[in-house]
Scaffold this motif. Sequence first.
Motif, mmCIF file in Angstrom:
data_model
loop_
_atom_site.group_PDB
_atom_site.id
_atom_site.type_symbol
_atom_site.label_atom_id
_atom_site.label_comp_id
_atom_site.label_asym_id
_atom_site.label_seq_id
_atom_site.Cartn_x
_atom_site.Cartn_y
_atom_site.Cartn_z
ATOM 1 N N VAL A 158 -8.697 -4.402 13.239
ATOM 2 C CA VAL A 158 -7.842 -5.399 13.914
ATOM 3 C C VAL A 158 -8.491 -5.895 15.363
ATOM 4 O O VAL A 158 -9.157 -5.341 16.007
ATOM 5 C CB VAL A 158 -6.481 -4.135 14.435
ATOM 6 C CG1 VAL A 158 -5.575 -5.191 15.235
ATOM 7 C CG2 VAL A 158 -6.104 -3.591 13.411
ATOM 8 N N GLU A 185 4.436 -3.571 12.446
ATOM 9 C CA GLU A 185 3.355 -2.943 11.776
ATOM 10 C C GLU A 185 3.569 -1.581 11.228
ATOM 11 O O GLU A 185 3.570 -0.928 9.960
ATOM 12 C CB GLU A 185 2.032 -3.226 12.241
ATOM 13 C CG GLU A 185 0.980 -2.705 11.334
ATOM 14 C CD GLU A 185 0.339 -3.736 10.612
ATOM 15 O OE1 GLU A 185 0.769 -5.094 10.555
ATOM 16 O OE2 GLU A 185 -0.657 -3.326 9.551
ATOM 17 N N LYS A 186 3.956 -0.760 12.321
ATOM 18 C CA LYS A 186 4.082 0.772 11.947
ATOM 19 C C LYS A 186 5.244 1.019 11.044
ATOM 20 O O LYS A 186 5.295 1.729 10.066
ATOM 21 C CB LYS A 186 4.358 1.353 13.454
ATOM 22 C CG LYS A 186 4.535 2.590 13.198
ATOM 23 C CD LYS A 186 4.758 3.425 14.764
ATOM 24 C CE LYS A 186 4.761 5.032 14.778
ATOM 25 N NZ LYS A 186 4.928 5.462 15.856
ATOM 26 N N TRP A 208 1.214 3.202 -0.057
ATOM 27 C CA TRP A 208 0.028 3.278 0.751
ATOM 28 C C TRP A 208 0.021 4.890 0.984
ATOM 29 O O TRP A 208 0.722 5.577 1.682
ATOM 30 C CB TRP A 208 0.665 2.661 2.191
ATOM 31 C CG TRP A 208 -0.326 2.650 3.149
ATOM 32 C CD1 TRP A 208 -1.378 3.225 3.647
ATOM 33 C CD2 TRP A 208 -0.471 1.570 4.053
ATOM 34 N NE1 TRP A 208 -2.318 2.642 4.638
ATOM 35 C CE2 TRP A 208 -1.538 1.440 4.891
ATOM 36 C CE3 TRP A 208 0.488 0.439 4.474
ATOM 37 C CZ2 TRP A 208 -1.764 0.641 6.105
ATOM 38 C CZ3 TRP A 208 0.222 -0.331 5.394
ATOM 39 C CH2 TRP A 208 -0.875 -0.379 6.216
ATOM 40 N N ILE A 221 -3.735 6.793 4.962
ATOM 41 C CA ILE A 221 -4.328 5.797 6.144
ATOM 42 C C ILE A 221 -5.005 6.830 7.152
ATOM 43 O O ILE A 221 -4.563 7.896 7.620
ATOM 44 C CB ILE A 221 -3.150 5.122 6.904
ATOM 45 C CG1 ILE A 221 -3.777 4.331 8.138
ATOM 46 C CG2 ILE A 221 -2.172 6.135 7.506
ATOM 47 C CD1 ILE A 221 -2.918 3.225 8.719
ATOM 48 N N ARG A 258 -7.582 6.906 10.711
ATOM 49 C CA ARG A 258 -8.478 6.127 11.888
ATOM 50 C C ARG A 258 -9.879 6.229 11.696
ATOM 51 O O ARG A 258 -10.244 7.082 11.317
ATOM 52 C CB ARG A 258 -7.662 6.397 13.142
ATOM 53 C CG ARG A 258 -8.161 5.827 14.285
ATOM 54 C CD ARG A 258 -7.783 4.342 14.417
ATOM 55 N NE ARG A 258 -6.739 4.141 15.059
ATOM 56 C CZ ARG A 258 -6.014 3.040 14.541
ATOM 57 N NH1 ARG A 258 -6.476 2.284 13.526
ATOM 58 N NH2 ARG A 258 -4.690 2.683 15.206
ATOM 59 N N TYR A 306 -10.608 0.154 16.594
ATOM 60 C CA TYR A 306 -9.436 -0.160 16.242
ATOM 61 C C TYR A 306 -9.241 -0.682 14.800
ATOM 62 O O TYR A 306 -9.379 -1.744 14.530
ATOM 63 C CB TYR A 306 -8.899 -1.207 17.459
ATOM 64 C CG TYR A 306 -7.471 -1.494 16.962
ATOM 65 C CD1 TYR A 306 -6.339 -0.957 16.495
ATOM 66 C CD2 TYR A 306 -6.651 -2.486 17.870
ATOM 67 C CE1 TYR A 306 -5.090 -1.226 16.218
ATOM 68 C CE2 TYR A 306 -5.329 -2.895 17.962
ATOM 69 C CZ TYR A 306 -4.509 -1.970 16.982
ATOM 70 O OH TYR A 306 -3.166 -2.266 16.999
ATOM 71 N N ASN A 321 -8.676 0.837 10.504
ATOM 72 C CA ASN A 321 -8.290 1.955 9.581
ATOM 73 C C ASN A 321 -9.111 1.973 8.095
ATOM 74 O O ASN A 321 -9.441 0.964 7.940
ATOM 75 C CB ASN A 321 -6.950 2.151 9.429
ATOM 76 C CG ASN A 321 -6.094 1.132 8.730
ATOM 77 O OD1 ASN A 321 -6.393 1.303 7.560
ATOM 78 N ND2 ASN A 321 -5.563 0.164 9.353
HETATM 79 O O1 LIG Z 1 -3.576 0.479 13.674
HETATM 80 C C1 LIG Z 1 -3.982 0.130 12.476
HETATM 81 O O2 LIG Z 1 -4.969 0.474 12.074
HETATM 82 C C2 LIG Z 1 -3.535 -1.112 11.991
HETATM 83 C C3 LIG Z 1 -2.262 -1.143 11.362
HETATM 84 C C4 LIG Z 1 -2.412 -0.413 10.010
HETATM 85 C C5 LIG Z 1 -1.021 0.501 9.984
HETATM 86 C C6 LIG Z 1 -0.412 0.061 11.366
HETATM 87 O O3 LIG Z 1 0.682 0.787 11.762
HETATM 88 O O4 LIG Z 1 -1.258 -0.346 11.873
#
Ligand SMILES: O=C(O)C[C@H]1C=CC(=O)O1
Length: 91
Positions: free
Chosen positions: A9, A27-28, A40, A43, A45, A50, A52
Amino acid sequence: MLYAVRMDVDIPRDLDPAARDETIAREKAYSQQLQRSGEWAHIWRIAGQYSNISIFDVESHERLHEILWNLPLFPYMAVEVTPLATHPSAI
Ligand SMILES: O=C(O)C[C@H]1C=CC(=O)O1
């Protein structure tokens, strides 16, 4: 079909802060809706970035494309998709 997707990002520094916060909130919500549905699957980090790495479990390339294309942060992301196949040593 399983895919590993890396999202990096990069939100422009001059984006209006309210627009930035609203986009991140959308987005969240979008991400969590897809996590609840199972498409999904994971996920994570990437520590210190920034970015994922996510695992998607979807029916087709077209469905993955639709999901990614509709990410609210999509205009501010670099996205790398890796299709996954079963490893012969997996137990
Ligand atoms: O923060 C991010 O990695 C980017 C994006 C992917 C899911 C989300 O909630 O934000």
